[in-house]
Design a protein around this motif. Structure first.
Motif, short mmCIF file in Angstrom:
data_model
loop_
_atom_site.label_atom_id
_atom_site.label_comp_id
_atom_site.label_asym_id
_atom_site.label_seq_id
_atom_site.Cartn_x
_atom_site.Cartn_y
_atom_site.Cartn_z
N PRO A 108 0.81 -1.22 0.00
CA PRO A 108 0.00 0.00 0.00
C PRO A 108 0.85 1.26 0.00
CG PRO A 108 0.09 -0.93 2.20
CD PRO A 108 0.77 -1.92 1.30
N GLY A 109 0.19 2.36 -0.33
CA GLY A 109 0.86 3.66 -0.34
C GLY A 109 0.33 4.52 -1.46
N HIS A 110 0.45 4.03 -2.68
CA HIS A 110 -0.15 4.73 -3.81
C HIS A 110 -1.66 4.71 -3.67
CE1 HIS A 110 -0.77 6.25 -7.83
NE2 HIS A 110 -1.46 5.18 -8.16
N THR A 111 -2.19 3.54 -3.39
CA THR A 111 -3.58 3.38 -2.94
C THR A 111 -3.53 2.53 -1.67
OG1 THR A 111 -3.99 1.34 -4.21
CG2 THR A 111 -4.45 3.45 -5.31
N PRO A 112 -4.60 2.57 -0.87
CA PRO A 112 -4.55 1.84 0.41
C PRO A 112 -4.37 0.34 0.28
CG PRO A 112 -6.29 3.47 0.43
CD PRO A 112 -5.80 3.40 -0.97
N GLY A 113 -4.85 -0.23 -0.82
CA GLY A 113 -4.79 -1.68 -0.94
C GLY A 113 -3.97 -2.18 -2.11
N SER A 114 -2.98 -1.40 -2.55
CA SER A 114 -2.15 -1.80 -3.68
C SER A 114 -1.47 -3.14 -3.44
CB SER A 114 -1.08 -0.74 -3.96
OG SER A 114 -1.64 0.46 -4.41
N MET A 115 -1.36 -3.92 -4.51
CA MET A 115 -0.68 -5.21 -4.46
C MET A 115 0.43 -5.24 -5.50
SD MET A 115 -1.89 -7.56 -2.32
CE MET A 115 -3.32 -7.69 -1.22
N SER A 116 1.52 -5.89 -5.15
CA SER A 116 2.53 -6.27 -6.12
C SER A 116 2.47 -7.79 -6.27
CB SER A 116 3.93 -5.84 -5.67
OG SER A 116 4.03 -4.43 -5.60
N TYR A 117 3.05 -8.30 -7.36
CA TYR A 117 2.97 -9.74 -7.61
C TYR A 117 4.36 -10.27 -7.93
CZ TYR A 117 -2.01 -8.87 -7.80
OH TYR A 117 -3.30 -8.49 -7.48
N LEU A 118 4.80 -11.23 -7.12
CA LEU A 118 6.14 -11.81 -7.26
C LEU A 118 6.07 -13.10 -8.05
CD1 LEU A 118 9.18 -11.85 -6.57
CD2 LEU A 118 8.57 -13.08 -4.47
N LEU A 119 6.76 -13.14 -9.18
CA LEU A 119 6.85 -14.33 -10.01
C LEU A 119 8.14 -15.06 -9.70
CD1 LEU A 119 6.00 -16.11 -12.49
CD2 LEU A 119 7.23 -14.43 -13.92
N GLY A 120 8.03 -16.30 -9.27
CA GLY A 120 9.21 -17.11 -9.05
C GLY A 120 9.60 -17.88 -10.30
N GLY A 123 12.36 -22.90 -10.35
CA GLY A 123 12.86 -23.48 -9.11
C GLY A 123 12.28 -22.84 -7.87
N GLY A 124 11.44 -21.83 -8.05
CA GLY A 124 10.80 -21.16 -6.92
C GLY A 124 11.53 -19.95 -6.40
N ASP A 125 12.66 -19.58 -7.01
CA ASP A 125 13.40 -18.41 -6.55
C ASP A 125 12.79 -17.13 -7.12
OD1 ASP A 125 15.35 -19.86 -5.12
OD2 ASP A 125 16.37 -20.36 -7.02
N PRO A 126 12.83 -16.02 -6.35
CA PRO A 126 12.28 -14.75 -6.84
C PRO A 126 12.93 -14.34 -8.16
CG PRO A 126 12.76 -14.62 -4.50
CD PRO A 126 13.35 -15.90 -4.97
N TRP A 127 12.10 -13.97 -9.13
CA TRP A 127 12.62 -13.67 -10.45
C TRP A 127 12.13 -12.29 -10.93
CZ3 TRP A 127 10.31 -16.16 -15.46
CH2 TRP A 127 11.01 -15.69 -16.58
N VAL A 128 10.82 -12.07 -10.93
CA VAL A 128 10.23 -10.82 -11.42
C VAL A 128 9.18 -10.36 -10.42
CG1 VAL A 128 8.95 -9.70 -13.28
CG2 VAL A 128 10.56 -11.55 -13.82
N VAL A 129 9.14 -9.07 -10.14
CA VAL A 129 8.06 -8.53 -9.30
C VAL A 129 7.34 -7.44 -10.09
CG1 VAL A 129 9.56 -6.86 -8.10
CG2 VAL A 129 7.40 -7.60 -7.06
N PHE A 130 6.03 -7.62 -10.21
CA PHE A 130 5.18 -6.64 -10.89
C PHE A 130 4.72 -5.65 -9.82
CE2 PHE A 130 4.96 -10.72 -13.04
CZ PHE A 130 5.31 -10.37 -14.34
N THR A 131 5.25 -4.43 -9.87
CA THR A 131 5.12 -3.49 -8.76
C THR A 131 3.95 -2.53 -8.88
OG1 THR A 131 6.68 -1.98 -9.85
CG2 THR A 131 7.60 -3.57 -8.28
N GLY A 132 3.19 -2.62 -9.98
CA GLY A 132 2.08 -1.69 -10.14
C GLY A 132 2.56 -0.26 -10.09
N ASP A 133 1.93 0.56 -9.24
CA ASP A 133 2.34 1.95 -9.09
C ASP A 133 3.08 2.20 -7.78
OD1 ASP A 133 1.02 2.26 -11.46
OD2 ASP A 133 -0.16 4.00 -10.84
N ALA A 134 3.55 1.13 -7.14
CA ALA A 134 4.33 1.31 -5.90
C ALA A 134 5.74 1.78 -6.21
CB ALA A 134 4.35 0.01 -5.11
N LEU A 135 6.38 1.15 -7.21
CA LEU A 135 7.77 1.44 -7.54
C LEU A 135 7.92 1.49 -9.04
CD1 LEU A 135 10.77 1.78 -6.66
CD2 LEU A 135 10.95 -0.72 -6.78
#
Length: 455
Positions: A108-120, A123-135
């Motif tokens: 949250p911050g840009h909007t109260p309930g903003s979500m980002s989405y982490l794509l692993g 192998g399950g390791d963090p690879w891409v994060v879809f940050t919306g309007d947070a970053l």
């Protein structure tokens, strides 16, 4: 695997499609959403889910449209709002797509309930994060959308989201924001097409702070709010009408078109030279590529819109208008301005001159007779220089400050190219200003002695 970014011209909007083993997920789709179906179909995939990062303010999100076409489930953020479609996603929810998993992260911050989405990765390791309007690349989301009385609160939420939830994912993680350079959802997004969390940690000016208090002080500021945001807020909670139910604008003869101009808004999407030479009286000039950026500032939603296009096919203009909720398009001028003149209809014109002409005129006549209106942004003034003696009114502020422009002397309108100047000139002419001249060409050619450029 399928992983593509889709860019929407003019809006600086980024959406994404991720697919694997017959399944695909789309993040923050635009309203004209056939592009995602074509991408998925070409890879033998079916779109199973649509994810929204936040309630968008600057374009009509295409979730309902895409879900209707594909049967995909809609998971939206900002669950505290009164959505009439989809289901609210919760922090930690995992969405599977083939071998991969996408995890919802509350930011949250840009909007109260903003979500980002982490794509692993597989192998399950963090690879891409879809940050919306947070970053974003070079910036973070604005925090003033709920009003300045809550801006500090939202800035603190955003600080936690960026520094405690996103950056700890790892410098190597690719960051995929919802917007690029030119978006009104932040003050100064960098023109960096791809970025990582590590690059943002190092290069993003908004992240170079000593701590939370400095971040809040820098972020809790009020930015310009386009008037069309309110309409986007409404449509993105209720779900915009399906495009299949929205009639296409009809071709209108000059006689039919002329009969409708008094009660409706006329939008001319031709380039500035064509508009300046001749246009339908009362028309608003916004060149085609500028429609996504400027229509929402100057074109009313409560009137039907009549189009004058560069070509016989207004499809591109229609598509771009519908991305920001202009569905009530009454028709377009069949045959364009050639047909208009052949039918004996009256047209108006706006004088143009190149930058060298203006500099010569100023040096010959002095400052006294000329009134220079500079419609560039503050950032442009700082980076490219100010014209001594010019009056600065940013193009988006002109309707509110129009009375500052004199009617009793020549007005020379200046921007970076002449495109926005013609927009401004069309607004002034429509409101009764007759003696206006658009200056073609940018600041690079400025050489006036009487009105020097100050950097």
């Amino acid at each position: 695997m399928l992983f593509e970014r889709v860019e929407s011209e003019g809006l600086a909007h980024y959406s994404y499609i991720v697919g694997d083993r017959g399944e695909a997920v789309v993040i923050d789709p635009r309203r004209d959403c056939e592009v995602y179906s074509k991408m998925a179909s070409a890879e033998g995939m079916r779109i199973t889910a649509v994810l929204e990062t936040h309630r968008n303010e600057d374009y009509v999100v295409g979730s309902v449209e895409l879900s209707t076409r594909t049967g995909a489930e809609i998971l939206h953020a900002d669950g505290q709002l009164g959505y009439r479609y989809g289901e609210a996603i919760e922090d930690g929810t995992v969405v599977k797509v083939g071998r991969f998993e996408i995890e919802a992260i509350s930011t949250p911050g840009h909007t109260p309930g903003s979500m980002s989405y982490l794509l692993g990765d597989a192998g399950g390791d963090p690879w891409v994060v879809f940050t919306g309007d947070a970053l974003f690349a070079g910036d973070v989301g604005r925090v003033d959308l709920l009003g300045m009385e809550r801006a500090e609160e939202m800035a603190r939420l955003l600080y936690d989201s960026v520094f405690k939830r996103l950056l700890p994912l790892g410098d190597e993680v690719i960051a995929c924001p919802a917007h690029g350079a030119g978006s009104v959802c932040a003050a100064s997004i960098a023109d960096r097409k791809w970025t990582t969390l590590g690059m943002e940690r190092k290069l993003n000016p908004k992240l170079q702070v000593a701590g939370e208090e400095e971040f809040v002080e820098r972020m809790a500021v009020e930015l310009e709010r386009p008037p069309y945001f309110r309409e986007m807020e409404r449509l993105n909670l209720t779900g915009a009408p399906l495009l299949s139910t929205v009639p296409d604008p009809a071709p209108l003869s000059p006689r039919e078109f002329a009969a409708m101009t008094e009660e409706n808004a006329v939008l001319d999407t031709r380039m500035e030279l064509g508009f300046g030479a001749a246009h339908v009286p009362g028309a608003l000039s916004i060149w085609l590529d500028g429609v996504p950026s400027f229509a929402g500032w100057f074109l009313p939603y409560h009137k039907k819109v009549l189009l004058v296009a560069e070509t016989a096919d207004p499809d591109t203009a229609v598509r771009r208008l519908r991305r920001i909720g202009y569905d009530d398009l009454a028709g377009y001028l069949a045959g364009g301005m050639v047909a208009w003149h052949m039918a004996g209809k009256e047209s108006r014109s706006i004088a143009t001159a190149d930058v060298h002409d203006l500099c010569t005129r100023l040096d010959r006549e002095g400052r006294g007779k000329a009134w220079i209106l500079d419609v560039r942004s503050d950032d442009e003034l700082e980076s490219s220089g100010r014209i001594t003696g010019a009056h600065h009114i940013h193009i988006t502020q002109l309707p509110q400050r129009i009375e500052e422009v004199p009617k009793d002397r020549p007005v020379y309108i200046f921007c970076g190219s002449g495109l926005r100047s013609m927009v401004a000139a069309s607004i002034l002419q429509r409101e009764g200003w007759d003696n206006v001249t658009v200056i073609l060409g940018g600041i690079a050619g400025w050489s006036s002695v009487a009105c020097p450029l100050v950097r």
